[in-house]
Design an enzyme around this catalytic site. Structure first.
Site, mmCIF file in Angstrom:
data_model
loop_
_atom_site.group_PDB
_atom_site.id
_atom_site.type_symbol
_atom_site.label_atom_id
_atom_site.label_comp_id
_atom_site.label_asym_id
_atom_site.label_seq_id
_atom_site.Cartn_x
_atom_site.Cartn_y
_atom_site.Cartn_z
ATOM 1 N N LYS A 488 0.844 -1.208 0.000
ATOM 2 C CA LYS A 488 0.000 0.000 0.000
ATOM 3 C C LYS A 488 0.873 1.250 0.000
ATOM 4 O O LYS A 488 2.064 1.181 0.353
ATOM 5 C CB LYS A 488 -0.909 -0.017 1.228
ATOM 6 C CG LYS A 488 -0.142 -0.066 2.548
ATOM 7 C CD LYS A 488 -1.051 -0.431 3.707
ATOM 8 C CE LYS A 488 -0.276 -0.422 5.015
ATOM 9 N NZ LYS A 488 -0.994 -1.068 6.096
ATOM 10 N N ARG A 585 -10.992 0.770 14.297
ATOM 11 C CA ARG A 585 -10.819 1.580 13.088
ATOM 12 C C ARG A 585 -11.834 1.077 12.078
ATOM 13 O O ARG A 585 -12.909 1.614 11.957
ATOM 14 C CB ARG A 585 -9.368 1.438 12.581
ATOM 15 C CG ARG A 585 -8.993 2.365 11.481
ATOM 16 C CD ARG A 585 -7.490 2.294 11.171
ATOM 17 N NE ARG A 585 -7.066 0.967 10.680
ATOM 18 C CZ ARG A 585 -5.815 0.690 10.303
ATOM 19 N NH1 ARG A 585 -4.866 1.616 10.379
ATOM 20 N NH2 ARG A 585 -5.505 -0.505 9.863
ATOM 21 N N TYR A 711 13.959 32.258 5.098
ATOM 22 C CA TYR A 711 12.746 33.009 5.463
ATOM 23 C C TYR A 711 12.740 33.399 6.936
ATOM 24 O O TYR A 711 13.166 32.617 7.789
ATOM 25 C CB TYR A 711 11.513 32.148 5.198
ATOM 26 C CG TYR A 711 11.175 31.987 3.745
ATOM 27 C CD1 TYR A 711 10.812 33.094 2.968
ATOM 28 C CD2 TYR A 711 11.214 30.735 3.152
ATOM 29 C CE1 TYR A 711 10.485 32.930 1.632
ATOM 30 C CE2 TYR A 711 10.887 30.565 1.813
ATOM 31 C CZ TYR A 711 10.529 31.674 1.054
ATOM 32 O OH TYR A 711 10.215 31.521 -0.255
ATOM 33 N N MET A 760 10.232 25.135 0.301
ATOM 34 C CA MET A 760 9.416 24.165 -0.427
ATOM 35 C C MET A 760 10.272 23.190 -1.243
ATOM 36 O O MET A 760 10.063 21.985 -1.217
ATOM 37 C CB MET A 760 8.452 24.898 -1.369
ATOM 38 C CG MET A 760 7.460 23.964 -2.026
ATOM 39 S SD MET A 760 6.403 24.796 -3.210
ATOM 40 C CE MET A 760 5.427 25.855 -2.181
HETATM 41 C C1 LIG Z 1 -0.385 -1.906 6.880
HETATM 42 C C2 LIG Z 1 -1.001 -3.132 7.393
HETATM 43 C C3 LIG Z 1 -0.215 -4.246 7.744
HETATM 44 C C4 LIG Z 1 1.276 -4.237 7.746
HETATM 45 O O1 LIG Z 1 1.771 -3.667 8.931
HETATM 46 P P1 LIG Z 1 3.333 -3.531 9.167
HETATM 47 O O2 LIG Z 1 3.443 -3.089 10.575
HETATM 48 O O3 LIG Z 1 3.814 -2.525 8.213
HETATM 49 O O4 LIG Z 1 3.885 -4.869 8.913
HETATM 50 C C5 LIG Z 1 -0.853 -5.414 8.087
HETATM 51 N N1 LIG Z 1 -2.204 -5.476 8.108
HETATM 52 C C6 LIG Z 1 -2.994 -4.418 7.812
HETATM 53 C C7 LIG Z 1 -4.452 -4.581 7.879
HETATM 54 C C8 LIG Z 1 -2.421 -3.213 7.451
HETATM 55 O O5 LIG Z 1 -3.177 -2.172 7.152
#
Ligand SMILES: *Cc1c(COP(=O)(O)O)cnc(C)c1O
Length: 816
Positions: A488, A585, A711, A760
């Site tokens: 992801k 969540r 700045y 930036m």
């Molecule tokens: C991101 C995620 C993981 C992986 O977690 P890590 O700590 O990066 O290994 C596993 N399960 C779900 C549902 C996640 O969203």
């Protein structure tokens, strides 16, 4: 190859021992393979079913399908299933391979240089090859093939035409070197150095040094630095040749001085002062050069000749770089070397790329000792067919003369400048291009011409390290447990299809992304693994169906709208159910399970997996809570599946969970940040660093006392000094929180603080007293200055630092 270099399968069975079932005992064996996918000349290849991370026996059917007919195995196989095959059954397949290599080595008389040590083995090997290949026909380890497996495969390449071998040996624990020593049988031994690297496998330094020195037990000459030797360890070698920067030695370095991009070394040797100038300035390269210098002198080269050859050394790019090319092409840059074994490795990497349907090779003339040009190009032609290469661009007179051997789309040029002059009309479009050439062809220019101009800030991603991390976690899994890799957020900022491609090739079972878009991008780049989408937005249900993406269902609403959307004719569409056991969540809670179960009794869906996310797997303080989460999960899983006729995949563990909760692996684990080199549950050094963020200096300024920087006049150097402006700012993902000295970067090997606010697109560093010039490289993070340190500086976590690196920063992938 001459007669002495070929073996029949029957001869090999006599060498390695074991029980044989032979269909055709006269078959000649030319190649040894351990991966059912890497094939050269399948009918004459012998497949060793090695038990490593994966059990090679599982790939026998695949190897058979790919044309392999000769096997060494240790498990019972139903030979009937494989018509016209030869089998050698041994107790241990790896030992059989090593026995064969040892035999092969013993059958050849040649000088052999054996190299071991903590760092520099591969560079020293490649440089000695550069230095000595004018006088010898050299055979050497491909890349860094230096392990229990790599060494036998390297030594197997020796043939009668070689008169010098250069092989490296790497070990990670006691008891390994003896084996490698008997395979390599070196006559000259080089110990590069002893550092902290890989200390875990040894109880102490003495043990580690003794183990390494076993490689050299039979050598004529042992080349080393007394700086790395411990008094209580006996030294091998009839003769010794020493080098040192700090103490009396055969080659004692007296002075090291920097002259622009060169380094001048002065030394005492045989009671005379001698010197060399080399085109490098970094400490590692200087030490490696001195090792090569000592080797040349120990081999009897005149001091002037040695100095001349050393001055011509060329940096070794050990990496295969994957970079963006012009006109929607991807380039694999392997422009520094060309021999058939490294060609084969590079073609494998090309073959793994799925982002463009077309795969192209730009190749120069090759030189390979012991083979006629006809044989060589014939072999390459077969190789190109096996690796499914669609197009060849040949550069050089020899390859041009053999163009009739290639039966694919092709074009030829007599030299590189011919090619460059015509490249305009020579359209490359939407293809993956491997650029591979012998050094004298200057293929860097080809790369430069075809590469997209790179913004000076790049995120380098080390694919080998990522793979090593994957294997680290896989090794912790019980047999049969599947792996879902979390890719992801562009693989935690590290890339997208480049990483997914690698994971697919190395057979993870599942991928997971956050949004449908990310999944579509992977499908378009040729990823065929199942992909779970964690936030499946209803507006994209249609696309999910089209691209075979599997939604995570986390609420009754999502489930109902998905069911409502699914067209009549669809049945058994794969989904994943997320349970909330304490994260609060997303996910179903216990009181909703009954209703969920009744909705799932439909033919339209198939629940592929049921999972939950644990909130604190890395934290001992919350271990009781973790256990509670898992028991809640099991209860809910039980209720939910009591009315399903099948058992969906069970999974709960993330990265730190794999490290700390081995009994909760169930059917699958989900590895995320660990792939990218971080795991809060592990000590530093257990995982490999995957990403390095680099930028460059755009300007240097001298500051008077009381002048300010940036700045709001927030930066100042009270005593004046020197600042460097570098090309990274908060829009690249370097947070404003790093401003005013909070953040540090590595310049010229030193950690220096920021001055003033982060802008930036750029920011300023205090480089007072350092030797810095415009264009110099600046490291934002890498192995040495780690993301963990950066995260601490601004009170966040590595995940955020990594995923913040913005998409405008170019990613460069390399593979060693
Ligand atoms: C991101 C995620 C993981 C992986 O977690 P890590 O700590 O990066 O290994 C596993 N399960 C779900 C549902 C996640 O969203």
């Amino acid at each position: 190859m001459s007669k002495a270099d070929t073996y029949t399968i029957e001869q090999i069975s006599e060498i390695v021992g074991g029980k044989v079932v032979l269909f055709d005992k006269e078959v000649m064996i030319k190649n040894l393979v351990i991966d059912s996918r890497t094939l050269i000349n399948a009918p004459n290849a012998l497949f060793f079913a090695i038990k490593a991370q994966r059990n090679g026996h599982q790939f026998i059917a695949n190897a058979y399908q790919n044309g392999i007919r000769n096997f060494v195995v240790s498990e019972d196989i139903n030979y009937e299933k494989y018509p016209e095959t030869n089998w050698i059954k041994v107790g241990d397949v790896l030992s059989a391979l090593q026995r064969l290599a040892t035999y092969h080595r013993s059958a050849h008389q040649l000088e052999v240089i054996g190299i071991t040590g903590s760092n520099g083995k591969t560079i020293v090997k490649e440089w000695l090859y550069q230095l000595l290949s004018a006088d010898y026909n050299v055979v050497r380890s491909p890349k860094s093939y230096n392990s229990q497996l790599g060494v036998p495969l390297s030594v197997w390449q020796i043939n009668d035409s070689h008169n010098l071998g250069i092989f490296e040996a790497g070990i990670s624990t006691t008891g390994e070197m003896k084996q490698l020593a008997s395979i390599i049988q070196p006559s000259i031994g080089i110990l590069t150095n002893i550092r902290e690297a890989h200390d875990e496998g040894f109880t102490n330094k003495v043990e580690k040094l003794r183990e390494k020195l076993q490689l050299f037990e039979g050598v004529q000459t042992f080349i080393y630095s007394p700086e790395y030797i411990l008094a209580e360890v006996a030294l091998p070698g009839k003769q010794k040749f020493t080098w040192s920067f700090s103490q009396p030695a055969d080659l004692q370095i007296l002075e090291v001085s920097n002259e622009g991009t060169n380094t001048v070394l002065k030394a005492e040797y045989a009671e005379e002062q001698i010197g060399i100038i080399i085109p490098f300035t970094d400490a590692a390269a200087i030490e490696n050069t001195v090792i090569c210098w000592a080797t040349l002198l120990a081999m009897g080269y005149e001091t002037e000749e040695a100095a001349f050859r050393l001055s011509k050394l060329v940096k070794v790019g050990m990496r295969l770089q994957l970079i963006n090319g012009i006109d929607h092409c991807s380039l694999i840059d392997d422009s520094y070397s060309a021999d058939i074994s490294s060609l084969s490795i590079a073609l494998d990497f090309l073959n793994q790329q799925n982002q463009h349907a077309k795969r192209t090779l730009i190749l120069s003339d090759l030189h390979e000792t012991g083979k006629s040009a006809d044989e060589l190009y014939q072999e390459i032609s077969i190789l190109l067919k096996q690796k499914k290469i669609n197009r060849l661009v040949g550069i050089g007179e020899q390859i041009t003369a053999h163009q009739h051997l290639f039966e694919i789309e092709k074009s030829f040029f007599n030299d590189t400048s011919d090619f460059l002059a015509q490249v305009g009309q020579h359209n490359f479009n939407n293809e993956t291009i491997l650029i591979k050439g012998a050094r004298k062809f200057g293929f860097e220019q080809v790369v430069k011409r075809l590469a997209q101009k790179v913004h000076d800030t790049v995120l380098e991603v080390n694919l080998n390290a990522l793979l090593a991390n994957l294997q680290f976690y896989k090794a912790k899994l019980a047999p049969g447990v599947k792996t879902m890799a979390m890719v992801k957020a562009f693989s935690y900022g590290s890339g997208s299809f480049e990483i997914a491609n690698l994971l697919q090739y190395h057979k993870v079972d599942y991928l997971a992304v956050a949004y449908v878009d990310e999944g579509i991008a992977l499908r378009k780049a040729g990823i065929s693994l199942p992909i779970m989408v964690m936030s499946p937005e209803p507006s994209a249900f249609d696309a999910m169906l089209r691209y075979q993406l599997e939604p995570e269902i986390y609420s009754l609403e999502v489930l109902q709208s998905f069911l409502h959307f699914l067209p009549e004719q669809v049945s058994h569409f794969p989904i994943h159910i997320k349970l909330d056991t304490g994260m609060h969540r997303l996910g179903f809670e216990l009181q909703q399970i009954k209703e969920l179960a009744s909705l799932l009794k439909t033919e339209k869906l198939k629940v592929v997996s049921i999972f939950t996310h644990l909130v604190a797997t890395d934290d001992e303080q919350h271990d009781e809570f973790t256990k509670l989460q898992v028991s809640k999960y099991e209860e809910m899983y039980g209720v939910l599946t009591s009315s399903l006729a099948y058992q969906p995949i069970k999974h709960v563990l993330n990265t730190s969970g794999i490290s700390r909760w081995p009994n909760y692996q169930f059917d699958m684990v989900r590895v995320g940040i660990g792939l990218y080199g971080f795991d809060a549950a592990l000590a530093k050094g257990e995982l490999q660093t995957v990403a390095a963020l680099k930028t460059t200096v755009s300007q240097i300024k001298q500051l008077q006392p009381n002048e300010t920087v940036g700045y709001g006049r927030r930066g100042s150097l009270p005593n004046g000094g020197q600042i460097a402006t570098v090309k990274i700012g908060y829009a690249d993902g370097y947070s404003r929180a790093f401003g005013n000295g909070v953040g540090k970067m590595l310049v010229d090997g030193e950690l220096v603080p920021t001055v003033g606010s982060i802008c930036m697109d750029m920011c300023m560093l205090d480089v007072t007293g350092l030797d810095v010039a415009v264009g110099d490289e600046v490291i934002v993070f890498n192995e040495e200055h780690s993301i963990v340190d950066l995260a601490k500086e601004i009170h966040t976590i590595p995940y955020e630092i990594l995923t913040n690196v913005s998409q405008r920063v170019k990613r460069v992938y390399y593979y060693e």
